[in-house]
Write a protein that holds these residues in place. Structure first.
Motif, PDB file in Angstrom:
ATOM      1  N   ILE A 236       0.941  -1.020   0.104  1.00 22.11           N
ATOM      2  CA  ILE A 236      -0.171   0.353  -0.219  1.00 22.11           C
ATOM      3  C   ILE A 236       0.881   1.061   0.494  1.00 22.11           C
ATOM      4  O   ILE A 236       1.083   2.091  -0.662  1.00 22.11           O
ATOM      5  N   ARG A 237       1.944   1.173   0.154  1.00 20.56           N
ATOM      6  CA  ARG A 237       2.708   2.409   0.937  1.00 20.56           C
ATOM      7  C   ARG A 237       3.468   2.350  -0.834  1.00 20.56           C
ATOM      8  O   ARG A 237       3.793   3.598  -0.561  1.00 20.56           O
ATOM      9  N   GLU A 238       4.049   1.142  -1.561  1.00 21.66           N
ATOM     10  CA  GLU A 238       4.967   1.462  -2.754  1.00 21.66           C
ATOM     11  C   GLU A 238       3.287   2.453  -3.355  1.00 21.66           C
ATOM     12  O   GLU A 238       4.066   2.858  -4.407  1.00 21.66           O
ATOM     13  N   PHE A 239       2.380   1.805  -3.326  1.00 23.10           N
ATOM     14  CA  PHE A 239       1.144   1.946  -4.532  1.00 23.10           C
ATOM     15  C   PHE A 239       0.845   4.048  -4.094  1.00 23.10           C
ATOM     16  O   PHE A 239       1.356   4.545  -4.676  1.00 23.10           O
ATOM     17  N   SER A 240       1.072   4.069  -2.854  1.00 22.95           N
ATOM     18  CA  SER A 240       0.365   6.122  -2.561  1.00 22.95           C
ATOM     19  C   SER A 240       2.210   6.843  -2.865  1.00 22.95           C
ATOM     20  O   SER A 240       1.955   7.743  -3.318  1.00 22.95           O
ATOM     21  N   ILE A 243       2.027   7.658  -6.430  1.00 20.08           N
ATOM     22  CA  ILE A 243       0.472   8.685  -6.348  1.00 20.08           C
ATOM     23  C   ILE A 243       1.245   9.451  -6.353  1.00 20.08           C
ATOM     24  O   ILE A 243       0.988  10.895  -7.357  1.00 20.08           O
ATOM     25  N   SER A 244       2.557   9.801  -5.518  1.00 24.85           N
ATOM     26  CA  SER A 244       3.205  10.713  -5.222  1.00 24.85           C
ATOM     27  C   SER A 244       3.923  11.177  -6.469  1.00 24.85           C
ATOM     28  O   SER A 244       4.481  12.062  -6.598  1.00 24.85           O
ATOM     29  N   GLU A 245       4.543  10.141  -6.416  1.00 22.59           N
ATOM     30  CA  GLU A 245       5.782  10.535  -8.173  1.00 22.59           C
ATOM     31  C   GLU A 245       4.451  10.920  -9.135  1.00 22.59           C
ATOM     32  O   GLU A 245       4.882  12.094 -10.389  1.00 22.59           O
TER      33      GLU A 245
END
Length: 381
Positions: A236-240, A243-245
């Protein structure tokens, strides 16, 4: 003597009132060079061939020259100080187009079994290549692609954030209502991950105000969400972070577009900002198209469906299109939005024409005029 100069795929022809050829210059047997010359002439520019032909005509006592291109007639008049005229579709031009094969043979352009149709085809292909290349080189095309990319990234980011809220909501559903701003929501998950890390200390270090941090921390300790494994949280953190990128790339593109708009359309940018200005250019299909539009069309640009529906059903027409995104219209009272949109569209038409066809920078002045008029509109009951 009065003549009409006609440019065609084989060269430049000068015809008198009786439609007889009095002089001519043929293009070399190179379709690309012929196409380049035709393109310049169509843009109202004087080529070496035309320069030579006009010199000879003047020596022969020619007093007036007619053209089928108004821009070319003006250019020749300025340079040669000879009287010129414009014929939208003269008899000489029709004669040349109708008898091109015969003229090509009589002038010696075609020999043997050569076909004028094949030559015209080759020149047309080269002319199309030139026009496509020039269209691609226009800087406003970069503006259109940049704003389209920004809008696509915006849509993608919003879609992924919704997915993230649903996904992380399985673990900490209360956070969805406590953090409304998407950017903050994504950043907190990327930084903290597990809901147990949502402490007051960690939240304040992440830039959350203390009172709000206390509410989030309290909710995390009482959450009804499911417990997730370390691997689940990491995914989930990788997915977030993804989105930040995407959001970072969107901001980089916005900075690039800001610089590009300063170069391509500084007056429109000064009046409505780089993003809205670029969207208007994109909707119009280019800066020149926007410049040729009346203010009434610019006002409803982007609201075509509503406009056609009103024409079809008799419903009220739209008062604004994408220019509704402008702060002055968006924040105005509903009954005032139409007048403000009309005012802004009028000044946008002026700004676009100056940017497209040349002129000084008047963006700040136009913006002040709009703001002054908006104050008058707001002051009326």
């Amino acid at each position: 003597m009065e003549v009409t100069v006609v440019y065609c795929p084989i060269g430049l022809l000068a015809l008198d009132r009786d439609l007889k050829i009095v002089d001519y210059i043929l293009y070399p047997k190179d379709a690309r060079k012929a196409a380049e010359s035709i393109h310049k002439l169509s843009e109202g520019k004087i080529t070496a061939e035309l320069n030579k032909l006009l010199g000879r005509l003047i020596e022969k006592g020619c007093e007036k020259v007619f053209f089928e291109n108004e821009g070319l007639a003006k250019s020749v008049s300025r340079k040669f100080r000879i009287e010129t005229g414009f014929l939208r579709e003269g008899k000489a031009g029709n004669q040349v187009r109708r008898m091109l094969e015969q003229i090509a043979r009589e002038t010696g352009f075609l020999k043997g079994d050569e076909s004028v149709d094949e030559w015209v085809r080759n020149v047309s292909i080269e002319l199309s290549k030139i026009r496509v290349r020039l269209a691609m080189e226009k800087r406003d095309a970069l503006v259109m692609k940049a704003i389209e990319a920004i809008d696509d990234l915006e849509k993608t980011s919003n879609l992924l954030v919704n997915r993230l809220r649903e996904w992380y909501g399985l673990h900490f559903p209360e956070l969805d209502s406590l953090v409304k701003k998407n950017e903050t929501y994504v950043r907190l998950i990327g930084l903290l991950g597990d809901r147990e890390a949502f402490t007051v200390e960690n939240l304040t270090e992440a830039g959350i105000p203390e009172e709000r941090a206390k509410r989030i921390a309290k909710a995390s300790t009482r959450s009804i969400g499911a417990s997730l494994s370390v691997e689940d949280i990491e995914r989930i953190r990788e997915f977030s972070n993804l989105i930040s990128e995407i959001d970072k790339e969107k901001r980089r593109l916005e900075r690039y577009l800001d610089s590009l708009m300063s170069e391509v359309s500084p007056n429109v940018k000064a009046l409505v900002g780089p993003l809205l200005g670029a969207r208007l250019i994109s909707r119009a299909g280019g800066l020149e198209n926007l410049a040729r539009m009346p203010a009434s069309t610019i006002q409803v640009l982007g609201a075509e469906k509503a406009l056609f529906r009103s024409l079809r059903t008799g419903a009220k027409p739209p008062k604004h299109g994408v220019i509704f995104q402008h702060k002055l219209i968006r924040e105005a009272k509903r009954r005032q939005r139409g007048k403000i949109a009309r005012t802004l569209a009028g000044k946008l038409a002026i700004a676009a024409r100056i940017d497209a066809f040349g002129g000084s920078f008047v963006g700040e002045e136009l913006r002040e005029l709009v703001e002054r008029r908006v104050e008058e509109i707001r002051g009326k009951r």
